[in-house]
Design an enzyme around this catalytic site. Sequence first.
Site, PDB file in Angstrom:
ATOM      1  CG  HIS A   1      88.489  13.893 -10.654  1.00 54.83           C
ATOM      2  ND1 HIS A   1      89.315  12.788 -10.788  1.00 54.83           N
ATOM      3  CD2 HIS A   1      88.870  14.508  -9.519  1.00 54.83           C
ATOM      4  CE1 HIS A   1      90.150  12.745  -9.765  1.00 54.83           C
ATOM      5  NE2 HIS A   1      89.897  13.770  -8.972  1.00 54.83           N
TER       6      HIS A   1
HETATM    7  C1  LIG Z   1      86.367  16.650  -2.370  1.00 59.89           C
HETATM    8  C2  LIG Z   1      87.260  16.791  -3.572  1.00 59.89           C
HETATM    9  C3  LIG Z   1      88.463  16.091  -3.628  1.00 59.89           C
HETATM   10  C4  LIG Z   1      89.294  16.214  -4.734  1.00 59.89           C
HETATM   11  N1  LIG Z   1      90.523  15.637  -4.694  1.00 59.89           N
HETATM   12  C5  LIG Z   1      91.395  15.914  -5.685  1.00 59.89           C
HETATM   13  C6  LIG Z   1      92.739  15.508  -5.587  1.00 59.89           C
HETATM   14  O1  LIG Z   1      93.171  14.956  -4.575  1.00 59.89           O
HETATM   15  N2  LIG Z   1      93.573  15.775  -6.632  1.00 59.89           N
HETATM   16  C7  LIG Z   1      93.137  16.400  -7.748  1.00 59.89           C
HETATM   17  O2  LIG Z   1      93.916  16.567  -8.666  1.00 59.89           O
HETATM   18  N3  LIG Z   1      91.864  16.812  -7.861  1.00 59.89           N
HETATM   19  C8  LIG Z   1      91.003  16.619  -6.838  1.00 59.89           C
HETATM   20  N4  LIG Z   1      89.735  17.094  -6.920  1.00 59.89           N
HETATM   21  C9  LIG Z   1      89.318  17.768  -8.157  1.00 59.89           C
HETATM   22  C10 LIG Z   1      89.892  19.169  -8.317  1.00 59.89           C
HETATM   23  O3  LIG Z   1      90.002  19.812  -7.076  1.00 59.89           O
HETATM   24  C11 LIG Z   1      89.005  19.956  -9.292  1.00 59.89           C
HETATM   25  O4  LIG Z   1      89.000  19.308 -10.535  1.00 59.89           O
HETATM   26  C12 LIG Z   1      89.464  21.384  -9.512  1.00 59.89           C
HETATM   27  O5  LIG Z   1      89.619  22.041  -8.291  1.00 59.89           O
HETATM   28  C13 LIG Z   1      88.478  22.133 -10.402  1.00 59.89           C
HETATM   29  O6  LIG Z   1      88.916  23.453 -10.581  1.00 59.89           O
HETATM   30  P1  LIG Z   1      88.002  24.577 -11.214  1.00 59.89           P
HETATM   31  O7  LIG Z   1      88.851  25.794 -11.271  1.00 59.89           O
HETATM   32  O8  LIG Z   1      87.399  24.077 -12.459  1.00 59.89           O
HETATM   33  O9  LIG Z   1      86.797  24.781 -10.187  1.00 59.89           O
HETATM   34  P2  LIG Z   1      86.829  25.152  -8.642  1.00 59.89           P
HETATM   35  O10 LIG Z   1      88.177  24.945  -8.064  1.00 59.89           O
HETATM   36  O11 LIG Z   1      85.696  24.417  -8.010  1.00 59.89           O
HETATM   37  O12 LIG Z   1      86.577  26.714  -8.599  1.00 59.89           O
HETATM   38  C14 LIG Z   1      85.377  27.351  -8.893  1.00 59.89           C
HETATM   39  C15 LIG Z   1      85.293  28.611  -8.043  1.00 59.89           C
HETATM   40  O13 LIG Z   1      84.271  29.453  -8.534  1.00 59.89           O
HETATM   41  C16 LIG Z   1      83.480  29.922  -7.470  1.00 59.89           C
HETATM   42  N5  LIG Z   1      82.143  30.193  -8.001  1.00 59.89           N
HETATM   43  C17 LIG Z   1      81.285  29.297  -8.511  1.00 59.89           C
HETATM   44  N6  LIG Z   1      80.154  29.916  -8.927  1.00 59.89           N
HETATM   45  C18 LIG Z   1      80.319  31.221  -8.683  1.00 59.89           C
HETATM   46  C19 LIG Z   1      79.495  32.355  -8.882  1.00 59.89           C
HETATM   47  N7  LIG Z   1      78.285  32.241  -9.452  1.00 59.89           N
HETATM   48  N8  LIG Z   1      79.967  33.567  -8.503  1.00 59.89           N
HETATM   49  C20 LIG Z   1      81.194  33.687  -7.937  1.00 59.89           C
HETATM   50  N9  LIG Z   1      82.013  32.633  -7.728  1.00 59.89           N
HETATM   51  C21 LIG Z   1      81.579  31.411  -8.095  1.00 59.89           C
HETATM   52  C22 LIG Z   1      83.506  28.783  -6.487  1.00 59.89           C
HETATM   53  O14 LIG Z   1      83.121  29.182  -5.189  1.00 59.89           O
HETATM   54  C23 LIG Z   1      84.941  28.318  -6.597  1.00 59.89           C
HETATM   55  O15 LIG Z   1      85.788  29.045  -5.748  1.00 59.89           O
HETATM   56  C24 LIG Z   1      88.884  17.006  -5.829  1.00 59.89           C
HETATM   57  C25 LIG Z   1      87.691  17.709  -5.778  1.00 59.89           C
HETATM   58  C26 LIG Z   1      86.890  17.629  -4.650  1.00 59.89           C
HETATM   59  C27 LIG Z   1      85.624  18.430  -4.602  1.00 59.89           C
END
Ligand SMILES: Cc1cc2nc3c(=O)[nH]c(=O)nc-3n(C[C@H](O)[C@H](O)[C@H](O)COP(=O)(O)OP(=O)(O)OC[C@H]3O[C@@H](n4cnc5c(N)ncnc54)[C@H](O)[C@@H]3O)c2cc1C
Length: 640
Positions: free
Chosen positions: A566
Site C-alpha cells: 500500500h
Molecule cells: C499485490 C497487491 C495486492 C494488493 N491488495 C489489495 C487489496 O486486496 N485491497 C486493496 O484495497 N488494495 C490492495 N492493493 C493496493 C491497491 O491495489 C493500490 O493501492 C492501488 O491499486 C493503487 O492505485 P494507483 O492508481 O495509485 O496505481 P496503480 O493501480 O498501480 O496504477 C498505475 C498505472 O500506471 C501505469 N504506469 C506507471 N508508470 C507509467 C508510465 N511511465 N507510462 C505509462 N503508464 C505507466 C502502470 O502500469 C499502472 O497501470 C494491493 C496492491 C498489490 C500490488
Amino acid sequence: MAPAIYRVVSSARIALSYGPSYLFVVALRLLILVARGDIEDRTARTGVDLPPEKLSTSYDFIVVGAGSAGAVVASRLSEIEDATVLLVEAGGEEPALSDVPLMYPALQLSPLDWQYKSQPSDSANLAMVEARSSWPRGKVMGGSSTINAMLYVRGNRKDYDLWARSGNTGWSYKELLPYFKKAEDVGIGRLRGDPYHGQGGYLSVEEFKYYSPITDDFLRAGQEIGYEVRDINGQQQTGFTKSHGTLKDGLRCSTAKGYLRPAQGRPNLHIVLHAHVERLLIEKTTKRPTVKGVEFSRMGKRGIRVAANKEVILSAGSINSVQILMLSGIGPKEHLESKNISVVVDLPGVGKNLQDHIALGGITYLFDSPPESRPIGVGFVLPRVVTLNTLKKFALQKTGPLYGVPACEAMAFVNTKYANESEDWPDIQLLFASSGDNSDGGLFGRRNNGLTDDYYATVFEPILYKDAVSILPLLLRPRSRGAILLSDDDPASHPLIYPNYFNHPDDIEVMIEGAKIGYRLSQTEALKKYNIRLHNVPCTQCQNYTLLSDDYWKCQARQYTMTIYHPVGTCKMGPRHDPEAVVDPRLRVRGTRGVRVIDASIMPSIVSGNTNAPTVMIGEKGADMVKQDWGYRTDKVLKT
Ligand SMILES: Cc1cc2nc3c(=O)[nH]c(=O)nc-3n(C[C@H](O)[C@H](O)[C@H](O)COP(=O)(O)OP(=O)(O)OC[C@H]3O[C@@H](n4cnc5c(N)ncnc54)[C@H](O)[C@@H]3O)c2cc1C
Ligand SMILES: *[C@@H]1O[C@H](CO)[C@@H](O)[C@H](O)[C@H]1NC(C)=O
Ligand SMILES: *[C@@H]1O[C@H](CO)[C@@H](O)[C@H](O)[C@H]1NC(C)=O
Ligand SMILES: *[C@@H]1O[C@H](CO)[C@@H](O)[C@H](O)[C@H]1NC(C)=O
C-alpha cells in the site's frame, strides 16, 4: 542455519513442484477457453489498443496510467462528449487468468508486474534475500487493481477528517462518502439500500463466492474476545468481517473491467497500450511552467510526442508518478541536479512522505481438520484443494475454491492498548488466512515475499502441507516515513525505494501488541476445538528469545516484515503552507500549470485500511474537480 543439505533438498523440492503447478495453470487457461465464454469474451475487453496511425497529435486530456485511479479518471472525463481523452498505459490488456481470484498470488513477478524491490535494510526484511522487499505494482490495464487481492476496504472516517483538518478543503469523510458510493455497485443483499453503500456504480462489490469453512470460526473467535461482526465499511469500523471483494459474478472487477469496458465504444476516448511515458513536455516561457503534453516510448520507438490542449493527469501510482515528475525536472533540486536533470520546479516534497502498510508475517497456527472434513479439510492446503475436481467445479458449475483468496478470507479492525477504544479508530488490522507459508509448498508465498532458502527450510519445511492458518497483524497508521529517489535519469531504470520500516520506534511496539491479539484469538473455544497451536519453530535468528515474549515478536517483525502493498503519500496533497505538499487540494501540481496527480500518491497520510477503494474514490473526486475547473457539468447523482 538449517543444515546445507536440508536447504538444498527444500529448494529442489520447490523447483520440482513448479512443473505440476504450471500444468495446472495451463489446464485452467484451456478450460476457460473452452468452457468459460464469460471470461474469454475478447470483445468485452478494452482490447482497443490504438493503431499508431490513428494517434492524434493532440487531445484535450491525457491520462498517464490506467490503474485504480487512472481508469476511473479516463472513463469519467470521456463522459464529456466534446472533449477528447488519451489514456496512456505502459502495460497490456488484462489476461483471462487474472479474473480468477485464486490466481492472485501467481500474478506477481510476472510480466503484469513492474517487479520493484526496496533497497536493502539493516533493521527490517531480514528474512528476505538481500533484506529487500518485493514491491509488486500492476503493469497492465487496471494497474494494481488487476493484480491485487481484491479486498474492498474504505478506511476510517477519521483518516479523511484528519486530511481535511490539515488544510485539505473538500476532503472530509462527509464530503468523500458520496464518491465512495458513486463508485460502488454493491451486490451484497443486506447492504443494498444501506446509507453507506452505493448501487449502480462501476465498481462491483460482492462477497467472495468461496470461503474456507474455518473462516466462520475466526469470526466466532472475534466475538468471544468481545468484538462484533459488522460491515467495517459502514457506520463503525471496529470489528470482524468476512472479506468483501471488488468482484463481479465472483470474478475480479479491476477498474479496467469496471470503468473502461463500458466506455470502450466512446469515439472520444483513445487508449494506447505498451506505451511508457518518459517525461512531461513543459513550456518554460510563461511565469509558471506549463505542461503541454507527454513524451512516450512504444514498442522500441522513443520520443513519441502528444500535446494536451487542457491538462495532463498523472495516475501512474506512488512510485511512477514520482519518477515521471522527477524526470521532467519537477522535484527536489539537489537530487535532480545530482542526476543531471535540469530543474524546472524545485518541489522538495516529490518522493518524500512515503508510507506503507506492513504486517508481521509468518505467524502460523497449526490445527487438525475434523475427520469428517477430510481429505480436503477446513482450511486451504494447495495439493488437497486444487485438484481436477476443483477445475471442473469452476468450469462447469461456477463455484468452488478457485473463487476464493486464502491469503485473506476474513479480517478484523482491533484496538491495542495504544488505541482509544471509544474513538473507533483501530490501530491494527488482523488478516486471517486459511493457509500458512507451508500450505503452498513454497510456490507463491515464499517466492513473492522473497524469503531466503534458509528461512523457509528452517521454519516451514518441517510442517509442509500441514493444516495451518495465519493471523497477521497489520500496522494501520505507521509513523515511519520513507522516500523514493531516482537511480539515474534513464526512464527505464527502477527508482530507488526506501521504505524505512520501523524507523519510528512506536511502530514495532504497536505491531507486537497486534500479534498478541492474534494469539488471544487462538486461545478461544471457537478455534481451540481444532487443537490450534502456534507453530513454535522460530527462525535461526530468533531462536534465542522466549517464545511469545515481546523480544521474540520484535525479532520476528524485523525478520518477516511483510509489505501489504500500500505505498502512498509520495505526491502529498497539502495546503500552501505545507512545505512538503506536492499537489494542492484540487490535486494540481504546485508551481505549475496544466498537470495534476490523481492516484494513491496524493494521500497526505495513509488510510486505516487497504488502499484500492480509497484510490478509486480519489479518481472519482479528482475527475469531478477536473470537470469543474474546466466548466463542464459533473453529474447530479451526488447526494449523501
Ligand atoms: C499485490 C497487491 C495486492 C494488493 N491488495 C489489495 C487489496 O486486496 N485491497 C486493496 O484495497 N488494495 C490492495 N492493493 C493496493 C491497491 O491495489 C493500490 O493501492 C492501488 O491499486 C493503487 O492505485 P494507483 O492508481 O495509485 O496505481 P496503480 O493501480 O498501480 O496504477 C498505475 C498505472 O500506471 C501505469 N504506469 C506507471 N508508470 C507509467 C508510465 N511511465 N507510462 C505509462 N503508464 C505507466 C502502470 O502500469 C499502472 O497501470 C494491493 C496492491 C498489490 C500490488
Ligand atoms: C549531463 O547532461 C549533459 C547535457 O545533456 C551531458 O552532456 C553530460 O554528459 C551529462 N553528464 C552525465 C554525468 O550524465
Ligand atoms: C478517548 O476518546 C474519547 C472520545 O473522543 C475522549 O473523550 C477521551 O478523552 C479519550 N481518552 C483518552 C485517554 O484519550
Ligand atoms: C544464541 O545463543 C547461542 C548460545 O548462547 C549463541 O552461540 C548464538 O550465537 C545465539 N544466536 C543468536 C542468533 O543470537
